[in-house]
Design an enzyme around this catalytic site. Structure first.
Site, PDB file in Angstrom:
ATOM      1  N   GLN A 123       0.824  -1.203   0.000  1.00 36.97           N
ATOM      2  CA  GLN A 123       0.000   0.000   0.000  1.00 36.97           C
ATOM      3  C   GLN A 123       0.862   1.259   0.000  1.00 36.97           C
ATOM      4  OE1 GLN A 123      -2.808  -2.364   3.140  1.00 36.97           O
ATOM      5  NE2 GLN A 123      -3.162  -0.164   3.086  1.00 36.97           N
TER       6      GLN A 123
ATOM      7  N   ARG B 298      -8.421  -1.936   8.402  1.00 37.31           N
ATOM      8  CA  ARG B 298      -9.267  -0.828   7.972  1.00 37.31           C
ATOM      9  C   ARG B 298      -9.541   0.138   9.121  1.00 37.31           C
ATOM     10  NH1 ARG B 298     -13.898  -2.065   3.608  1.00 37.31           N
ATOM     11  NH2 ARG B 298     -14.051   0.016   2.755  1.00 37.31           N
ATOM     12  N   CYS B 299      -8.453   0.603   9.717  1.00 38.65           N
ATOM     13  CA  CYS B 299      -8.614   1.446  10.891  1.00 38.65           C
ATOM     14  C   CYS B 299      -7.510   2.475  10.897  1.00 38.65           C
ATOM     15  CB  CYS B 299      -8.522   0.592  12.149  1.00 38.65           C
ATOM     16  SG  CYS B 299      -8.359   1.549  13.647  1.00 38.65           S
TER      17      CYS B 299
ATOM     18  N   GLU C  11     -12.526   4.228   6.007  1.00 37.34           N
ATOM     19  CA  GLU C  11     -12.564   3.412   7.220  1.00 37.34           C
ATOM     20  C   GLU C  11     -13.667   3.777   8.190  1.00 37.34           C
ATOM     21  OE1 GLU C  11      -7.777   2.620   7.288  1.00 37.34           O
ATOM     22  OE2 GLU C  11      -8.591   4.553   7.809  1.00 37.34           O
TER      23      GLU C  11
END
Lengths: 167, 290, 783
Positions: free
Chosen positions: C217, C367-368, C737
């Protein structure tokens, strides 16, 4: 062992070890990399292809088992430059994000609509319950399949009167 | 995950398959749907030297009702689920087929494999116990019909000889005023059962229970037939009290262990709850409902 | 006009779909190079063990096995350890001791994938098991076995971090009318993106050049890390090219550097051949970065009338065997300090202690935005507990306490400055849409019949867009992000970004920003990411930072182009630059709409007829350093029904109102919310990574790691309010998120609400059927 199969309408052959998984035959030997691998346990469905028209998880079939049979993968959906209604539905309804589960999800959808032209939302959800998606939350996948169902039925309705006329 | 190497044979005749199995000296595994075996091989928990693939043998996939109900061992779960005779007359079997793994796995998974694998978490065994089914096996010494009560020996162990292959499942013909249901609780769709309960009832002319069959999934080393629960129903009207008594008995007969699917106590209680629900549905179906 | 442009606010169909729906995506495992060999990894069956012997002879005897790499082989290369982002170090391969189950022990390189797997099976390792610590609270006891003998500090405590006013908070608690307190465990989870991690590494011995195709990413940061870790081997940064091709879901799990990546590079350097390493699913679940694993004790002080006054939180954070969380350097507990949430607490104090255990390293990958989910869950649970304590409706109590819209920008007691918000409007909309009052009536009726139904609310505040570079860096690299725009002579544009999409639709949304700013049709704009040789340097996509940071950079770069274009337009229109305005996606002479030039005309002139003295061309690059973070928010309402026999929970309805400021592509935003909600549902009811006392993972496959299917997932309902960020060039806040941050509390609150009349105040997630049914039995209401 010699494997001969028809994939997306073309006859292909390969010499393989018996232990070669169908998904590896498709991806590595036949270089059709649209079919993905997501797990080892038949849980995720990323590797779903149609074997004689029925969706199967190609990571849990030996390539030798597919010999003499017909395999359809995502690469075969578009015909003569025309997208399959399911492909149209997935992009129109935003039924995909990262795209990794998408080929398997679409193959399941194609098989569903061939058996059931007008599935209910519950029937759609049941049909795709063997295909995991981590991005979309499934809502738009359901809509994508509904979209495809509607266009396929419309296309059929347009065709049918003509057929009736000929008869 | 990559399976270890093996030799592969795909005979086209059952006799040939049996012959090869017999001559393999226990080194071979029979491949039917492969949906349990292949994952085990990928994890190298199973490393058979030889695979005998039954899928090229014709005539092993069928659902026929003549006399009793006969299901060919290579019948795919999805075909079973969609079979008109199963849907119309053997709702309990349709219930069962519809909750095995997920719809894609069911396109390959076979009834024979589900039974022969003898995984206590598999769904058909409980239903077949409730239905007093039998398993037909073929080996070098000919065909044997094994009553289901004698089939499951232990986890992953059946009374099949090493050189026998399951060819057919036989289920007594559905009678008037009979009905059954299979209810499975799972952590999520596609999972093995936390608990599954199969219940089948034959009512008599007065609406009392003539015979009852109750099978339990994944609460013991094998699928379990809940005999005390059956006993609690026999000869009685299947009212709430009788059902409650049977459900309590089934819970007591279950042998759950704690695992990722919950504590033993929970599973035992769920046996009671699902037995109640399955029996209620069985009664409704025996009385002509859906 | 606007519709043709496809600018901001339009649900433009995604450009990237064209390849994905045809199976023509290019994911790492699709990369196939001539002569490529395969790497597979031997992993530890033990959670803590001394390695007595590694016998590679049988593996090496397999035809096609080229090499077996062990920790000892890495010592001369000084590669057996690698630094983590949190100032710790992490083993690439052990030379002596393994510290968690599934840790990498050796790597096998072979000509074929199948042979590599055979090689792994043939490597024989002798272990001497050592005492195992899996519980971080026990790990802090004085007699606990020390996991990290390599450190000077001989215990399992990693760091202590605190924020806020301890004394003032204690004082506020002492003076409070009401105090509620709750222990909350947020279990370990893993993202399990459908594509696992992997790499193809190609080292060119002649050029000394390394190219890697990698599931990352953050390609630029990875390139720098490779240069820092392997620079002593001659891998200098200009000779490293990191390509992040199509990524099959990231969610934070593809931020860290895993040993497998280093091994693939090492194997390519060693063999001179391209090397492919692809994780299988078990490796992905068992060894990759985890998230959560926070043991929280949270207390809230309020007045009798429900006015919230103070918040006090103590947390034990289980970091596994190495502190390899991917937080900004100065934030070992991430942005957990946003825990005061949507409420104007006067005082707050938060402390976190990081602890080593015999588990895989990680810390935020789900996803935080850096521990925000933990914070949102704790505060939103606590508010519901306060509502129960005060016998107040949880919606009403929230409405009473929300930071009011006029208070923004609002400074929290823990030091954050919230940019904008209107929390009451979001909650009110959610209540209206779901029919809150009616649901409460239904619940009362059902309760009187003995049925169990619950309604749960979560009014969360997110914190994303790291970040202002004065506070945020990763390995010292400031957390800016970048965009480069080139407008070609014919008015088509190429946009390159330092971030990297993993499904978020960057190729479309960033094109829309440029379309809006430059008046070029979205179809004429091509967006490229993920190649360090071509894209400007950026920190990557995680923590919902792409739109807040790279989105801003894109708008700023476009505005630089627009400014240059204005000078060209003035030249073409023979007007003074001061008389040129940008209106209706064109340059116009003020007050003379007929005298105008399109961006395409200006672009052509930039190469053919630009003013004397001006540089030719029309391109710009912007490295954007945000002045502040952005603070998206939302209010979610969840309705659940509970089966009194089995304890099963059914999410009947879920209405999500999100406010992420200006929306670029509503369709994509809604898709992000659907996905985020599903990743909020998952840990609330299903997902969990557990270990037994010996450190054995319980269920390390997708058979037991319970990712929701289409059948568990409800048909999400969504709505929005729009409160733009005042400091972002287009007012956007980021949304990737939010839903994962906000949803778990709504679901947990709904389940607790269904059981509240029985005296239930809290149930730890995942709320399994057996946890619920046990309560029902204890309370005597089970079927």
């Amino acid at each position: 062992m010699r494997v001969q199969l028809t994939i997306n309408g073309a006859s292909r052959e390969a010499d393989v070890e018996p232990r070669l998984l169908l998904v590896h035959l498709i991806r590595e030997n036949l270089l059709l990399t649209g079919t993905h691998i997501g797990c080892d346990t038949t849980s995720c469905g990323a590797c779903t292809v149609l074997l004689d028209g029925r969706p199967v998880k190609s990571c849990t079939v030996f390539a030798v088992q597919a010999s003499g049979r017909t395999v359809s993968t995502v690469e075969g959906l578009e015909q003569n430059g025309v997208l399959h209604a399911v492909q149209e539905g997935f992009t129109k309804e935003h039924g995909l994000q990262c795209g990794f589960c998408t080929p398997g999800m679409m193959m399941t959808s194609v098989a569903l609509l061939e058996r059931n032209a007008a599935p209910t939302e519950l029937q759609i959800r049941q049909a795709i319950s063997g295909n995991l998606c981590r991005c979309t939350g499934y809502v738009n996948i359901v809509k994508a399949i509904q979209h495809a169902s509607a266009t396929m039925r419309e296309a059929k309705a347009e065709k049918e009167p003509a057929t009736a006329g000929r008869a | 995950m990559i399976p270890a190497a093996f030799e592969y044979e795909a005979p086209t005749e059952l006799a040939e398959a049996i012959d090869r199995l017999a001559r393999s000296g226990g080194e071979a595994k029979v491949l039917a749907g492969g949906q349990s075996l292949i994952p085990l091989m990928k994890f190298r928990l199973a490393q058979p030297a030889r695979i005998i693939d039954l899928n090229r043998i014709s005539g092993l996939a069928y659902v026929r009702e003549n006399g009793d109900l006969r299901i060919g061992a290579l019948t795919r779960e999805s075909d079973l689920e969609e079979s008109a005779v199963i849907r119309d007359r053997y709702a309990i079997v349709a219930d069962t087929a519809a909750v095995i793994a997920d719809p894609i796995v069911r396109n390959l998974a076979t009834v024979g494999g589900n039974v022969a694998h003898a995984d206590p978490a598999n769904d058909h065994p409980a239903t077949l116990l409730a239905l007093r089914a039998s398993v037909v096996a073929r080996g070098p010494r000919g065909e044997r019909v094994i009553p289901i009560d004698d089939f499951f020996v232990d986890t992953f162990t059946t009374s099949l000889a090493p050189d026998e292959i399951v060819t057919e499942i036989r289920i007594p013909r559905a009678q008037a005023q009979s009905g059954g249901a299979y209810i499975k609780l799972e952590r999520k769709v596609g999972d093995f059962a936390i608990v599954g309960v199969a219940a089948h009832l034959q009512l008599d002319g007065k609406g009392s229970v003539a015979t009852a069959g109750i099978g339990l999934t994944n609460v013991g080393p094998t699928a379990i037939r809940a005999r005390h629960a059956e006993e609690a129903l026999r000869g009685r009207a299947p009212d709430d009290r009788a059902i409650a008594a049977a459900a309590e008995a089934a819970a007591a007969e279950s042998q759950p262990v704690a695992d990722l699917r919950g504590p033993a106590e929970y599973k035992r209680d769920v046996v009671r709850v699902l037995t109640t629900r399955a029996l209620r549905r069985a009664v409704a179906r025996a009385k002509g409902g859906k | 006009m606007a519709v043709e442009i496809g600018g901001i606010g339009h649900s433009v169909a995604r450009k990237e779909d064209a390849r994905f729906i045809r199976g023509r995506g290019n994911y790492v495992d699709d990369v196939k190079l001539p002569g490529m060999v395969y790497l597979d990894i031997v992993r530890s069956p033990y959670a803590h063990a001394r390695i007595l012997k590694i016998d590679t002879s049988k593996a090496l005897a397999i035809p096609g096995v080229l090499a077996v790499i062990t920790g000892k082989d890495l010592v001369p290369l000084k590669l057996e350890w690698m630094p983590t982002l949190m100032g710790d170090k992490q083993m690439v391969l052990p030379t002596d001791t393994v510290m968690y189950q599934a840790q990498e022990v050796a790597a096998v390189v072979a000509t074929e994938r199948y042979i590599a797997a055979d090689g792994v099976a043939a490597v024989e390792v002798e272990y001497e098991p050592l005492p195992v610590v899996v519980d971080p609270i026990k790990a802090l006891l004085p007699d606990a076995p020390v996991i990290r003998e390599d450190r000077a500090q001989k215990n399992n405590h990693i760091w202590h971090w605190e924020t806020g006013d301890r004394a003032g908070t204690d004082k506020a608690f002492a003076a409070a009318d009401v105090v509620v307190k709750q222990d909350i465990y947020i279990p370990r989870i893993v993202v399990a993106s459908i594509e696992t991690c992997g790499m193809v590494a190609k080292f060119d011995k002649v050029e000394g050049h390394l190219t890697v195709w990698m599931t990352t990413q953050a390609p630029h940061a990875i390139r720098t890390v490779i240069a820092l870790v392997a620079g002593h081997l001659g891998l200098s940064e200009q000779k490293i090219r990191v390509i992040s091709p199509d990524i099959g879901g990231g969610f934070g799990g593809k931020v860290p550097v895993y040993p497998g990546y280093v091994l693939a590079i090492g194997a390519s350097v060693l063999t001179g051949l391209p090397v492919k390493w692809i994780e299988d699913r078990s490796e992905n679940i068992q060894a990759d970065s985890f998230a959560r694993d926070y043991h929280i004790t949270a207390e809230l002080a309020s007045k009798k009338d429900g006015t919230m006054k103070a918040l006090r939180v103590k947390t034990i954070a289980d970091h596994g065997a190495f502190d390899a969380a991917a937080n900004p350097s100065k934030f070992p507990a991430g942005l957990f300090g946003v825990i005061t949430g949507s409420y104007p607490f006067e005082k707050a104090f938060v402390e976190v202690d990081g602890v080593y255990t015999n588990k895989p390293p990680g810390g935020i990958a789900y996803r935080c935005s850096f521990r925000v989910t933990e914070a949102a869950f704790a505060i939103e649970r606590l508010v519901d507990i306060l509502a129960l304590e005060l016998k107040r409706d949880p919606a009403e109590l929230r409405m009473q306490n929300f930071i009011p819209p006029q208070a923004f920008p609002y400074k929290t007691p823990l030091g954050w400055e919230y940019d904008s918000g209107n929390y009451g409007a979001a909650l009110k909309l959610a209540m209206d849409k779901i029919g809150y009052a009616q649901l409460r009536k239904e619940q009362a009726e059902k309760r009187s019949r003995g049925e169990l139904m619950g309604i749960g609310i979560s009014s969360f505040t997110e914190i994303v867009g790291a970040g202002p570079s004065k506070h945020f860096d990763i390995l010292g690299i400031k957390m800016f992000d970048s965009a480069e725009i080139r407008v070609h002579p014919t008015g088509k544009a190429l946009v390159r970004l330092g971030v990297k999409s993993q499904g978020q639709g960057h190729e479309t949304t960033f094109a829309q920003i440029v379309a809006e700013e430059l008046g070029l049709p979205v179809g004429d704009i091509k967006v490229e990411e993920g190649d360090t040789d071509t894209a400007p340097y950026g920190l990557g996509t995680y923590a919902s930072r792409s739109t807040p940071v790279a989105g801003a950079a894109t708008a700023m770069a476009a505005r630089k182009i627009r400014e240059k274009g204005r000078l060209i337009a003035a030249h073409l229109l023979e007007a003074s630059p001061d008389d040129i305005e940008w209106k209706d996606y064109k340059y116009q002479v003020k007050g003379v709409p007929a005298k105008s030039k399109t961006m395409a005309e200006v672009a052509f002139a930039a190469y053919t007829n630009h003013p004397q003295g001006m540089e030719a061309g029309l391109e710009a690059v912007d490295y954007y350093d945000p002045p502040n973070l952005t603070f998206p928010f939302g209010s979610y309402i969840c309705v659940v029904d509970i089966d009194k026999g089995t304890g099963e929970i059914k999410v009947r309805r879920f209405y999500a109102v999100d406010d992420c400021g200006t929306i670029i592509n509503p369709m994509i935003v809604e898709g992000q919310i659907h996905g985020g909600l599903t990743m909020g549902l998952a840990p609330a009811l299903y997902e969990e990574i557990n270990y037994d006392k010996d450190g054995n993972i319980q269920g390390g496959t997708l058979m037991d790691y319970l990712m929701p299917t289409s059948m568990e997932t409800p048909s999400w309902e969504t709505g929005k309010t729009t409160t733009p960020s005042p400091h972002h060039p287009i007012g956007a806040k980021g949304v990737g998120e939010s839903a994962t941050v906000g949803a778990p509390a709504a679901i947990a609150n709904a389940v607790v609400d269904a059981l509240a009349h029985l005296g239930v105040r809290h149930i730890d997630i995942p709320i399994t059927p057996w946890k619920v049914q046990k309560i029902l039995r204890e309370k005597g209401v089970a079927e």
